[in-house]
Structures are given as structure tokens and as C-alpha cells.
Design a protein around this motif. Sequence first.
Motif, PDB file in Angstrom:
ATOM      1  N   LYS A   1      45.940   4.716  36.564  1.00  0.00           N
ATOM      2  CA  LYS A   1      45.793   4.397  35.136  1.00  0.00           C
ATOM      3  C   LYS A   1      44.379   3.921  34.390  1.00  0.00           C
ATOM      4  N   THR A   2      43.542   3.904  34.219  1.00  0.00           N
ATOM      5  CA  THR A   2      42.614   3.661  34.046  1.00  0.00           C
ATOM      6  C   THR A   2      41.738   5.489  33.829  1.00  0.00           C
ATOM      7  N   ALA A   3      40.288   4.378  32.599  1.00  0.00           N
ATOM      8  CA  ALA A   3      39.581   5.406  32.670  1.00  0.00           C
ATOM      9  C   ALA A   3      38.206   4.845  32.964  1.00  0.00           C
ATOM     10  N   LYS A   4      37.269   5.862  33.170  1.00  0.00           N
ATOM     11  CA  LYS A   4      35.627   4.621  33.430  1.00  0.00           C
ATOM     12  C   LYS A   4      34.826   5.676  32.528  1.00  0.00           C
ATOM     13  N   ILE A   5      34.021   4.571  32.660  1.00  0.00           N
ATOM     14  CA  ILE A   5      31.951   5.561  31.685  1.00  0.00           C
ATOM     15  C   ILE A   5      31.539   4.922  33.079  1.00  0.00           C
ATOM     16  N   TRP A   6      30.827   6.167  32.762  1.00  0.00           N
ATOM     17  CA  TRP A   6      29.836   6.492  34.374  1.00  0.00           C
ATOM     18  C   TRP A   6      28.434   6.934  33.830  1.00  0.00           C
ATOM     19  N   ASP A   7      27.081   6.462  34.116  1.00  0.00           N
ATOM     20  CA  ASP A   7      26.352   6.110  33.795  1.00  0.00           C
ATOM     21  C   ASP A   7      25.393   7.798  34.950  1.00  0.00           C
ATOM     22  N   VAL A   8      25.587   8.595  34.925  1.00  0.00           N
ATOM     23  CA  VAL A   8      25.100   9.071  35.758  1.00  0.00           C
ATOM     24  C   VAL A   8      23.940   9.519  36.922  1.00  0.00           C
TER      25      VAL A   8
END
Length: 657
Positions: free
Chosen positions: A306-313
Motif C-alpha cells: 500500500k505504498t509507492a516509493k521514490i528511490w535515488d538509484v
Amino acid sequence: MTRNSLVCLHLKYCVQFQASEFNKDAKVLECILRRTTKLVKGLEDMSYEEWLRTLEKVFASLPQVERGVSKIIGGDPKGNNFLYTNGKCVVIRNIDNPAIADIYTEHAHQVVVAKYAPSGFYIASGDVSGKLRIWDTTQKEHLLKYEYQPFAGKIKDLAWTEDSKRIAVVGEGREKFGAVFLWDSGSSVGEITGHNKVINSVDIKQTRPYRLATGSDDNCAAFFEGPPFKFKFTISDHTRFVNCVRFSPDGNRLATASADGQIFVYDGKTGEKVCALGGGKAHDGGIYAISWSPDSSQLLSASGDKTAKIWDVGANSIVSTFNMGSNVLDQQLGCLWQKDHLLTISLSGYINYLDKNNPNKPLRVIKGHSKSIQCLTVHKNGGKCYIYSGSNDGHINYWDSETGENDGFSGKGHTNQVSRMAVDEMDQLVTCSMDDTVRYTNLSKRDYSGQDAVKMDVQPKCLAVGPGGYAVVLCIGQIVLMKDKEKCFAIDDLGYEPEAVAIHPGGGTAAVGGADGNVHLYSIQGTSLKNDNKSLEAKGPVTDLAYSHNGAFLAVCDANKVVTVFSVTDGYAEHNVFYGHHAKVVCIAWSPDNEHFASGGMDMMVYVWTVSDPETRVKIPDAHRLHHVSSLAWLDEHTLVTTSHDASVKEWSISYN
């Protein structure tokens, strides 16, 4: 006479309402058209351009989603639109204003995935039968360019090369799970091998040298070089199904996401492992989709936790975590990063626009229907016209007819199909459902209230409201009279099966259409219904009926493709009979001007009729193309609203010139 001149004449006389002085010429023309059907097939339909001019707005369906299955959102390379699938439809929506929508309806089977070519000129879409259709995006007609069947089975994903010349397709084939070929000839440009189970995802590196990657139910990803594309090696880092593989836009990185909650990043050229995002598990639940930022530095992920995430790759760190809710319907099944827009799809079907500056609340949530719509009505509230629609999953939605902005009611409502709805004089939406209830919902508060749900003894299927707080509800084998939200009278031994009901605008009379082909009239007397022992003969089993707003006429449609109008002031004498539908007529609605009414049939046609002259009519062919119109209503005398089992709502501009 040429085909084009026949078309012009036909549009002049038949598409718009004909003035009386032209009626004779119109009949001559109709005779000509009938005699030249083989030469000029379908000329009694309006042209596609005319159809588009008549179609004012499309309030599109939501994506069709399934628990535990990723949902792909395609992005327009120009950044203007996004697209997804629902049933046999591909829905294209403007990303800045999602109320602007277009629907492609040419697949014969349920569509699973659709993606733009990098050129932006074409869209490829694949369905459950294994058919891949490539069609034009530059024209409203969306002309088909090519159709292929790369394998026999569901197509689950596809990818284009950056020059828009090659397409890779993967899915649930019987003997093979993927193919890669030239889009304009179908010639093979490699082989998709290396997996022993269904392939869920495919992507192609958008820079040369080309690379191709796949993800499968065998818990593996595979890496290919080409063209022609050849299997190089298997990536076995995941422990569960690999749901999504995506190359970064610059081609430097490949990311894979799995039901094991992990995201691995690899070198885009060599396939060498770079890192695991988060060092271990990226999410607490399975990951269904990933999408790269345009600059290739960040990655958006969508998960069943139930989450979305933004990643700094590059830094292997979380930039933002978007908590989408606590309900099971808040699981995230799809995502798209397009320019500054970050979109996710919830299990509810809702489309969420994420806010990087406020992870706890989306910028906007696009709601609507993802299941078949059964009924609708319209109502003015606070100076605005709203459209209310109910679907077979019990969901009720309301739409601002001008902007397309929409929402659902708060609280717990119907739990099964909403069969009919109407707005009473107290500005309450009265609905009946297959959950055996009739509900009264305040349209100012727009929330469900438990005490305003009335339990029926038998399943209700139709209702009508009238002045004085009255409502007549048709249940299976029963008619129930309600007053002020309470049941006060019921008739059980009818001798026929009631199908449709209408209450005269002046009150006092209820007309009930039966499967016996008759309309039975009842008097509303206090808290009881009295059979007037008067019936009107329709031309077949009655499917719907409606009084004109001034109460002068009663229009009745039936299963024998006929609409009959009775004159109330003349003792319900037959006024006119209207022929034109080629299949059962299922719904009917009067224009506010009381001079016209619309009918929708199983032939997927909508007609707008003139009461005084059955020969003058407007015809909207294929109003919803794939399905018949299930309900219709008028916003004003020039604007008709229709809905269908395609889960969309459409507004049509009707001209009386």
C-alpha cells in the motif's frame, strides 16, 4: 450518383432533424439508400466526423485491475497523454486534464497492455487471445496499420525499440512465451528464450547497442543482446515472480522488481549487478511496477504493501515514501513517471497523482467506474449539473458535467449491482440494488447513512419517484409503494412479471410495464396502490417506460424493437409508434422540451425521436461501440448523456436544425 454525393445527401436529410418541407424528399432519399445498401453499406449511419462532432465529452472508465496482478500504464513520448486498458477498450487520457479522454474499441477480446511507439505516431495493444494491433494515433479514427498473432495466449507486456521499428511481445504462450519482430512486416528479429514459465514483463534499452530484458513467473529475469536478439544469460537474484523489468531512459541501468519485495539494479549494457535498492527488501510487500524518472536518476516503485516509493538509484536511498492508505484496495499495482507527473494505480482502480512535496496526500485522485455501469440520472445541485451513475459492483459515482471532475459517496453503500436510480423532490438519490435494499442518499451531504437503507423482502430491480415523498419499487413478482422512506403497501399476486415503472409527474398514477407486453395503471391513494384495471398494449414485453416532464405523454419501449407513445390527456390513446431499432430497446428518456425523447437498444444504437413525427429522428450509431447503452438521461434539451457496460459515460450534443 457517386457514393460521396449519397453520403452528403444522407447527412443533409437523415442525420439532423428534417424540416417538414423536406420530408417528402427525405423519404425518396431513404428509398434510394435502401436500394443501394450493397453499394453504400451503412449510409444510414452518420459519418465518423459527424459522430465525433456529436460526441462532446467522454468520462472514461478506470483501469480494470486484478488483485496480485500488475497493471501497466503507458506514457505518451510527447508527455501529453497516458493510457491503460479496461475490458476490450484502450483508454487514452490527457495527463494534465484527465477529463479529456479517447477510447479505442477495436479489439475482439480483453486488452491487457497498450504502449505508444517512441515516435508517438502509433500505439501497439495486445489482448488475451494473443492478438497484437498496431494503430494510428494521429487521426481520431485510429486506423489499423497491422495486426499480428505472435503466439497463442495472453499478451502481458510489450516494448518498442527507440526507432519505432521493432516490437517485443511477451506473455502466456503455449509453446513460446515471447517474440520480437519488425512492426511493419512481422519478420522475426530474434528469439525470446530462457524461461520455462509465463513471461510477465519485457523492456528494450532505448540507446544503442540494444539490449532486451524479460521477467518471468520462473523467478528469473533474462538478458538479451541484439538485434537480432539472442539470449545471453539468466538473472536469478529474485526468489519470487519477477513482475516488472525496466531500462532507464539513458540506457545505463536496468531495474527488476519482484513479488519478493526486492528491486535489483544492473548495468544496462552488460547486465552486471550493481545493487539491491534498500540493501535488502525495498518494500514489505510484492512490487508490481517500477518506472524511471526522465533523467534516469530516480525510480518510482508501486507495491502491495500500500505504498509507492521514490528511490535515488545512485545513492541507493529512499527519497520519498507515499502511504496510500490502510485498506486492501489501497494496494498499488501500477505506476508511471512522465515529465513532472507521478501516477500510480490502486487496487480500487483509482489513479493517483503523487505529490513529491507531500507524500501523505496525493495531488489528485481520479475516480470513476471500472465495472459495467447499469444506470444513471442527472440533477442540478448548487447551480451545477451533475451526472450520477451506478455500476454492477455497487459503486455510485457523480460527475460534474462541465469539468468531468468526479467522486463517490462516503461511507458504506450498496454491496451489489445498482439497478436503477432517480432523484426525488427532496434532492435525495433513491437507488435500488441487488443487495435487496433501497437507499436514500442526501445529495448535499453525499454520504451513505445506515438508517436510510430500506430492506426489501424480495430483490428490487426498478423504481420510480413521484411528488409527495412517494416511490414505487418493482421487486421480483412484487410491487412496493413507499412513502417518506418507509414501505407502506405491497401487491404480490400480480399475474405478470413487472419490469419497469414510472410515476406521473403530477402524482396519483403509476404505470408498470410487464413482461406480458402490457402497461398496467395503478392509482396512488394515500398509503395504498389500487389497480385501475386498465392496461395499455405494447408491441412486446416492456423493457422501460417514462412519462414526459409535462405529463402529457407516456413512452413505452419493448423487446420487439418498438417504441409506443400514448397520449395521457386522451385517456392513454396510442399517439404514435416509432420503428428503427434492429434489436430490443432497453432504455428511454424524455428531453426537457417534451417534444423529443431518446431510446437506446441492444443494437448499440441511440435514436432521438420527435413525438409528433416518427419519421424525423437523429441516429447515433455505436454510441459506445462495444456494448449497448444501458441508460440515458438529458442534461438539457440539446445534451444527452449515455452510459454502458464499457464503464464510461458520454455526453452528446443534439442538433435540431
